[in-house]
Design a protein around this motif. Structure first.
Motif, PDB file in Angstrom:
ATOM      1  N   THR A 132      -2.348  -2.181  14.689  1.00  0.00           N
ATOM      2  CA  THR A 132      -1.624  -3.443  14.438  1.00  0.00           C
ATOM      3  C   THR A 132      -0.560  -3.232  13.368  1.00  0.00           C
ATOM      4  O   THR A 132       0.545  -3.756  13.469  1.00  0.00           O
ATOM      5  N   ILE A 137       1.762  -5.450  15.679  1.00  0.00           N
ATOM      6  CA  ILE A 137       1.173  -6.308  16.719  1.00  0.00           C
ATOM      7  C   ILE A 137       0.263  -7.350  16.067  1.00  0.00           C
ATOM      8  O   ILE A 137      -0.672  -6.999  15.346  1.00  0.00           O
ATOM      9  N   GLN A 138       0.529  -8.622  16.340  1.00  0.00           N
ATOM     10  CA  GLN A 138      -0.261  -9.701  15.718  1.00  0.00           C
ATOM     11  C   GLN A 138      -1.193 -10.381  16.729  1.00  0.00           C
ATOM     12  O   GLN A 138      -1.644 -11.501  16.509  1.00  0.00           O
ATOM     13  N   GLY A 139      -1.441  -9.718  17.837  1.00  0.00           N
ATOM     14  CA  GLY A 139      -2.315 -10.301  18.861  1.00  0.00           C
ATOM     15  C   GLY A 139      -3.780 -10.054  18.560  1.00  0.00           C
ATOM     16  O   GLY A 139      -4.167  -9.752  17.430  1.00  0.00           O
ATOM     17  N   CYS A 140      -4.602 -10.181  19.598  1.00  0.00           N
ATOM     18  CA  CYS A 140      -6.041 -10.022  19.401  1.00  0.00           C
ATOM     19  C   CYS A 140      -6.430  -8.544  19.377  1.00  0.00           C
ATOM     20  O   CYS A 140      -5.798  -7.713  20.018  1.00  0.00           O
ATOM     21  N   THR A 141      -7.475  -8.227  18.628  1.00  0.00           N
ATOM     22  CA  THR A 141      -7.996  -6.861  18.562  1.00  0.00           C
ATOM     23  C   THR A 141      -9.508  -6.896  18.717  1.00  0.00           C
ATOM     24  O   THR A 141     -10.151  -7.888  18.355  1.00  0.00           O
ATOM     25  N   LEU A 160     -10.608  -9.552  30.866  1.00  0.00           N
ATOM     26  CA  LEU A 160     -10.867 -10.939  30.461  1.00  0.00           C
ATOM     27  C   LEU A 160      -9.638 -11.540  29.767  1.00  0.00           C
ATOM     28  O   LEU A 160      -9.210 -12.659  30.082  1.00  0.00           O
ATOM     29  N   ASN A 164      -7.379 -14.461  31.492  1.00  0.00           N
ATOM     30  CA  ASN A 164      -7.315 -15.758  30.807  1.00  0.00           C
ATOM     31  C   ASN A 164      -5.927 -16.060  30.250  1.00  0.00           C
ATOM     32  O   ASN A 164      -5.720 -17.098  29.615  1.00  0.00           O
TER      33      ASN A 164
ATOM     34  N   LEU B 161     -16.628 -13.684  22.913  1.00  0.00           N
ATOM     35  CA  LEU B 161     -16.564 -12.852  24.119  1.00  0.00           C
ATOM     36  C   LEU B 161     -17.682 -13.234  25.089  1.00  0.00           C
ATOM     37  O   LEU B 161     -17.463 -13.329  26.307  1.00  0.00           O
ATOM     38  N   ALA B 164     -16.781 -16.331  26.976  1.00  0.00           N
ATOM     39  CA  ALA B 164     -15.792 -16.050  28.025  1.00  0.00           C
ATOM     40  C   ALA B 164     -16.432 -15.308  29.205  1.00  0.00           C
ATOM     41  O   ALA B 164     -16.052 -15.526  30.361  1.00  0.00           O
ATOM     42  N   MET B 165     -17.391 -14.449  28.916  1.00  0.00           N
ATOM     43  CA  MET B 165     -18.065 -13.702  29.992  1.00  0.00           C
ATOM     44  C   MET B 165     -18.916 -14.643  30.847  1.00  0.00           C
ATOM     45  O   MET B 165     -19.036 -14.459  32.055  1.00  0.00           O
ATOM     46  N   GLU B 167     -18.167 -17.833  31.304  1.00  0.00           N
ATOM     47  CA  GLU B 167     -17.178 -18.593  32.070  1.00  0.00           C
ATOM     48  C   GLU B 167     -16.669 -17.780  33.258  1.00  0.00           C
ATOM     49  O   GLU B 167     -16.410 -18.312  34.336  1.00  0.00           O
ATOM     50  N   ARG B 168     -16.552 -16.464  33.071  1.00  0.00           N
ATOM     51  CA  ARG B 168     -16.055 -15.586  34.133  1.00  0.00           C
ATOM     52  C   ARG B 168     -17.130 -15.286  35.180  1.00  0.00           C
ATOM     53  O   ARG B 168     -16.872 -14.648  36.190  1.00  0.00           O
ATOM     54  N   GLU B 170     -19.852 -13.416  34.633  1.00  0.00           N
ATOM     55  CA  GLU B 170     -20.467 -12.099  34.450  1.00  0.00           C
ATOM     56  C   GLU B 170     -21.937 -12.213  34.084  1.00  0.00           C
ATOM     57  O   GLU B 170     -22.699 -11.255  34.226  1.00  0.00           O
ATOM     58  N   THR B 244      -8.817 -14.917  18.423  1.00  0.00           N
ATOM     59  CA  THR B 244      -8.734 -13.886  17.378  1.00  0.00           C
ATOM     60  C   THR B 244      -7.306 -13.350  17.337  1.00  0.00           C
ATOM     61  O   THR B 244      -6.718 -13.073  18.386  1.00  0.00           O
ATOM     62  N   PHE B 245      -6.752 -13.258  16.143  1.00  0.00           N
ATOM     63  CA  PHE B 245      -5.387 -12.745  15.950  1.00  0.00           C
ATOM     64  C   PHE B 245      -5.343 -11.844  14.715  1.00  0.00           C
ATOM     65  O   PHE B 245      -6.151 -12.000  13.793  1.00  0.00           O
ATOM     66  N   SER B 246      -4.372 -10.938  14.728  1.00  0.00           N
ATOM     67  CA  SER B 246      -4.240  -9.987  13.619  1.00  0.00           C
ATOM     68  C   SER B 246      -3.130 -10.393  12.670  1.00  0.00           C
ATOM     69  O   SER B 246      -2.131 -10.968  13.089  1.00  0.00           O
ATOM     70  N   ASP B 247      -3.305  -9.988  11.403  1.00  0.00           N
ATOM     71  CA  ASP B 247      -2.245 -10.179  10.414  1.00  0.00           C
ATOM     72  C   ASP B 247      -1.138  -9.145  10.578  1.00  0.00           C
ATOM     73  O   ASP B 247       0.027  -9.431  10.292  1.00  0.00           O
ATOM     74  N   ARG B 259      -0.749 -16.003   8.396  1.00  0.00           N
ATOM     75  CA  ARG B 259      -0.176 -16.231   9.730  1.00  0.00           C
ATOM     76  C   ARG B 259      -1.175 -15.961  10.856  1.00  0.00           C
ATOM     77  O   ARG B 259      -1.212 -16.693  11.843  1.00  0.00           O
ATOM     78  N   LYS B 263      -2.714 -18.846  13.492  1.00  0.00           N
ATOM     79  CA  LYS B 263      -2.653 -18.690  14.956  1.00  0.00           C
ATOM     80  C   LYS B 263      -4.052 -18.830  15.552  1.00  0.00           C
ATOM     81  O   LYS B 263      -4.221 -19.444  16.608  1.00  0.00           O
ATOM     82  N   PHE B 267      -4.866 -21.658  18.201  1.00  0.00           N
ATOM     83  CA  PHE B 267      -5.179 -21.250  19.576  1.00  0.00           C
ATOM     84  C   PHE B 267      -6.571 -21.735  19.975  1.00  0.00           C
ATOM     85  O   PHE B 267      -6.780 -22.223  21.091  1.00  0.00           O
ATOM     86  N   GLN B 271      -7.413 -24.216  22.995  1.00  0.00           N
ATOM     87  CA  GLN B 271      -8.337 -23.856  24.071  1.00  0.00           C
ATOM     88  C   GLN B 271      -9.415 -24.929  24.247  1.00  0.00           C
ATOM     89  O   GLN B 271      -9.847 -25.212  25.358  1.00  0.00           O
ATOM     90  N   VAL B 380      -8.113  -8.952  10.596  1.00  0.00           N
ATOM     91  CA  VAL B 380      -8.604  -9.638  11.799  1.00  0.00           C
ATOM     92  C   VAL B 380      -8.967 -11.074  11.413  1.00  0.00           C
ATOM     93  O   VAL B 380      -9.604 -11.297  10.380  1.00  0.00           O
TER      94      VAL B 380
END
Lengths: 328, 390
Positions: A132, A137-141, A160, A164, B161, B164-165, B167-168, B170, B244-247, B259, B263, B267, B271, B380
């Motif tokens: 990151t 990258i500021q998305g999910c990890t 997934l 989604n 997770l 979500a699994m 819901e999918r 699994e 989940t989002f990263s700095d 930030r 997010k 988010f 959702q 994280v």
């Protein structure tokens, strides 16, 4: 689940994606001529403008995953700017070198002398977090460590996120680093010898939903039993005590299969390399059949309609089947 | 819209051996961090921890023992027995940080310098170190098994997770949460990072000076709506949203504007189809470290307003690392049921830099939804939105 593979980055004893493509272009490959180093060299490409001081602070574990990700991004030709990108990293052993260095700090220097660098370097998600930072990258990890299921679980999490609509692309890297600690003693039995890694490697997949992905699509399934392999070229991941090496060799002969263990060395998350090899074979329509009697891989063209499949043992005694869809 | 229902809750922590004991400690304001008992060390100063004592004979597999203890409790509450579990598609999703290798220091210490030693023991330990697979084998489960090691957000991510699994499709049922243990490496490592307090931690207060480590496990039984209907189970709550989002900022420090956390909150709310005003309370990450609390407090004030009710349960359980998110989801679900939250010790010591004002003593709340947030190593940021089932 089906995933489109838009880029690959391989750090391995057998070399990068282009080295493997060249290898497949030859009539045969003698694995004894490949590099014999346990630990692979790290040379981060300048084009990504990653701060040298950031790379210097990273452990070998984080560096090898970064190098693999750089290769994959370059291979994809993708510009990350403006895209929603997630990062998944999977490893069975994790940052074991930093962990051992941290133990050594305590043993050699005392309880108040643990290096914060070694301690933080031994945190399992160190590779995903450095990615990151390196790429902004500021998305999910997410970081997976699920034994022999690590590759499948990582791909399932990526699917997934993509399904989604959380991300447009996922950088999914899976691998393990080598530690000289494993050279330390003499294994007590051949069975244990099979458990000790002889090498390291990291494989990164850039995954998306594109229909015209560079390496096509891969369909991933769990199977309880060894599947019927008619009209399939099979790459078999060999690792650990689930099946003896002799059984795998027998299967290789019977199925005209490829056992890539002699190309990339042995490490527990190497099924990711094997899947990448399957994708490269699918793209180049070449396949290396392993001949146990000579120890040589003979490359041959694949026939139209012939499917390439990678089989990897799972934690609960079945197999994961990764089928590469033929690229039109 | 509800993605998955919570039908069972279980936990073990330094605040109690089960959920009831733990929430009673929290509501009564009882906490008792002490210098470690199980682990030996040589330092000039003691740093208190919230240790789970009484499992000394299982010191080599404490993460597993904690997880199994919490799972057993959650399964009883859910009314699920072994027969039913084996007939259903049941997944296990666990977050952890220390349970794989750090607890093998004794072995490494004994064998490091022996030239004739067989290192395959460590290889075997690492290869079989996935606590989710250990539980899967113990309970003969037949669904997916995932061990996540996303540092201090691991438990939160495991629940997100798992939901979500479900819901999918699994799995029909998921056992999800986190487990972790305090070992020498972790205890001494956090001290080396200089973010550990030598006094009981006081999250969000002006006098905060660091965290206290904790250990244990927090597990939810999650079920698909069809599974709940099929067996006539009574949901205790639901997982409504997760993000989940990263700095992408620094390996150990949070990004000053928060930030990634912003997010993640936004988010997860989106959702869940909710607005900030729908949230009755937030169970914060609230470690008691200077920078983390400041960033988290400011983000919460910005999104939810300065007067949103919140709690910081790490003041009672300690920071249980990979288990923390699991523990906090379990506790948050119980707080929603009870419609009250525990206070924050020394809450009168307001730090204007954090913007949100902790309150002392139990606070009654009124509402159907809550958030639980986790901030982790490497920047994280993970958030879950929980719902209460009437």
């Amino acid at each position: 689940m089906k995933l489109s593979v838009v880029g690959l980055g391989i750090i391995s004893k057998a070399g990068s994606v282009s080295a493997i493509e060249s290898m497949l272009g030859c009539p045969e490959v003698d694995p004894t001529v490949l590099a014999s180093d346990h630990t692979l060299a790290i040379d981060i490409p300048n084009e990504f403008q990653i701060s040298p001081s950031l790379v210097r602070r990273m452990s070998h574990f984080a560096q090898i995953s970064l190098l693999s990700a750089c290769h994959a991004i370059r291979d994809s030709g993708m510009d990350l700017q403006g895209k929603r990108v997630g990062i998944i990293q999977g490893s069975v052993y994790g940052p074991i070198i930093s962990g051992i260095q941290a133990f050594d700090d305590l043993i050699d220097f005392g309880d108040n002398q643990l290096s914060p660098t070694n301690f933080s370097g031994s945190v399992f998600n160190t590779s995903s977090t450095y990615l990151t930072l390196a790429f902004g990258i500021q998305g999910c990890t997410l970081s997976h460590t699920s034994g022999l299921d690590t590759l499948y679980n990582s791909l399932q999490s990526a699917a997934l996120w993509l399904e989604n609509g959380i991300v447009d692309y996922v950088i999914a890297g899976i691998g393990d680093e080598y530690t000289p600690y494993f050279d330390h003693g003499t294994p007590s039995s051949d069975q244990h010898a099979g458990l000790l890694p002889s090498c390291e490697g990291w494989t990164t997949f850039i995954l998306g939903k594109d229909d015209d992905a560079k390496y096509g699509k891969v369909d991933c399934k769990y199977l309880r039993d060894w599947p019927d392999l008619k009209n399939e070229k099979v790459i078999v991941a060999v690792w650990n005590e689930r099946m003896s090496r002799e059984d795998f060799l027998h299967l290789a002969v019977e199925n005209q299969a490829c056992l890539p263990v002699y190309l990339r060395g042995a490490y527990p998350s190497a099924a990711a390399f094997d899947l990448a090899l399957a994708l490269i074979c699918g793209k180049s329509r070449r396949f290396p059949i392993y001949h146990p009697s000579t120890g040589i891989y003979q490359n041959q063209d694949t026939v139209s309609g012939e499917q390439i499949t990678c089989l990897s043992p799972s934690e609960n005694k079945g197999f994961y089947q990764f089928q590469v869809e033929e690229i039109a | 819209m509800s993605q998955s229902f919570i039908t069972g809750l279980g936990c073990i922590s330094g605040a109690g051996r089960n959920l009831q004991e733990t929430v009673q400690s929290l509501y009564s304001g009882k906490r008792d961090p002490k210098p470690p008992v199980r682990i030996a060390y040589q330092l000039n100063k003691d740093y208190p921890i919230f240790e789970v004592t009484g499992f000394e004979e299982r010191a080599n597999d404490l993460s597993f023992v904690f997880a199994k203890t919490a799972i057993d409790e959650a399964l009883i509450q859910a009314g699920l027995d072994n027969d039913y579990l084996q007939k259903s598609k049941v997944g296990i999703f666990l977050g952890t940080t220390a349970g794989c290798f750090f607890n093998r220091e004794d072995y490494y210490r004994q064998h490091r310098d022996r030239a004739d030693d067989d290192p395959s023991y460590i290889a075997q330990v690492l290869l079989n170190g996935s606590v989710a697979h250990q539980i899967k084998e113990e309970l003969s489960l037949n669904g997916p098994a995932m061990t996540l090691s996303n540092a201090c957000a691991s438990g939160t991510d495991a629940v997100g997770l798992a939901s979500a699994m479900i819901e999918r499709g699994e799995c029909d049922i998921a056992l999800a949460g986190g487990c972790d243990e305090i070992v020498r490496m972790v205890y001494l490592g956090f001290i080396s990072l200089m973010n550990t307090s030598d006094e009981p931690c006081v999250p969000f207060t002006k006098s905060r000076k660091g965290l206290n480590l904790g250990e244990g496990a927090g597990i939810c039984v999650l079920e698909s709506p069809s599974s709940v209907k099929r067996r006539g189970a009574k949901p205790l709550g639901s997982i409504e949203g997760y993000a989940t989002f990263s700095d992408a900022y620094h390996i150990t420090a949070p990004e000053p504007s928060g930030r990634g956390l912003k997010k993640a909150f936004n988010f997860a709310l989106k959702q869940a189809g909710l607005q900030p005003g729908d949230i009755a309370f937030i169970n914060t990450h609230g470690t008691g470290t200077t920078e983390n609390d400041k960033v988290e407090g400011r983000v919460i004030a910005e999104i939810f307003g300065e007067h949103i009710p919140f709690t910081a349960t790490k003041a009672y359980t300690g920071h249980a690392l990979g288990a923390a998110g699991g523990l906090e989801v379990v506790l948050s679900a119980q707080f929603l049921i009870d419609q009250k939250i525990p206070g924050v010790p020394y809450g009168e010591d307001f730090d204007p830099d954090c913007r949100i004002r902790p309150q002392q003593g139990v606070k009654e709340i009124s509402g159907k939804y809550a958030c639980s947030s986790s901030l982790a190593f490497g920047g994280v940021n993970s958030v879950l939105v929980l719902g209460r089932t009437p």
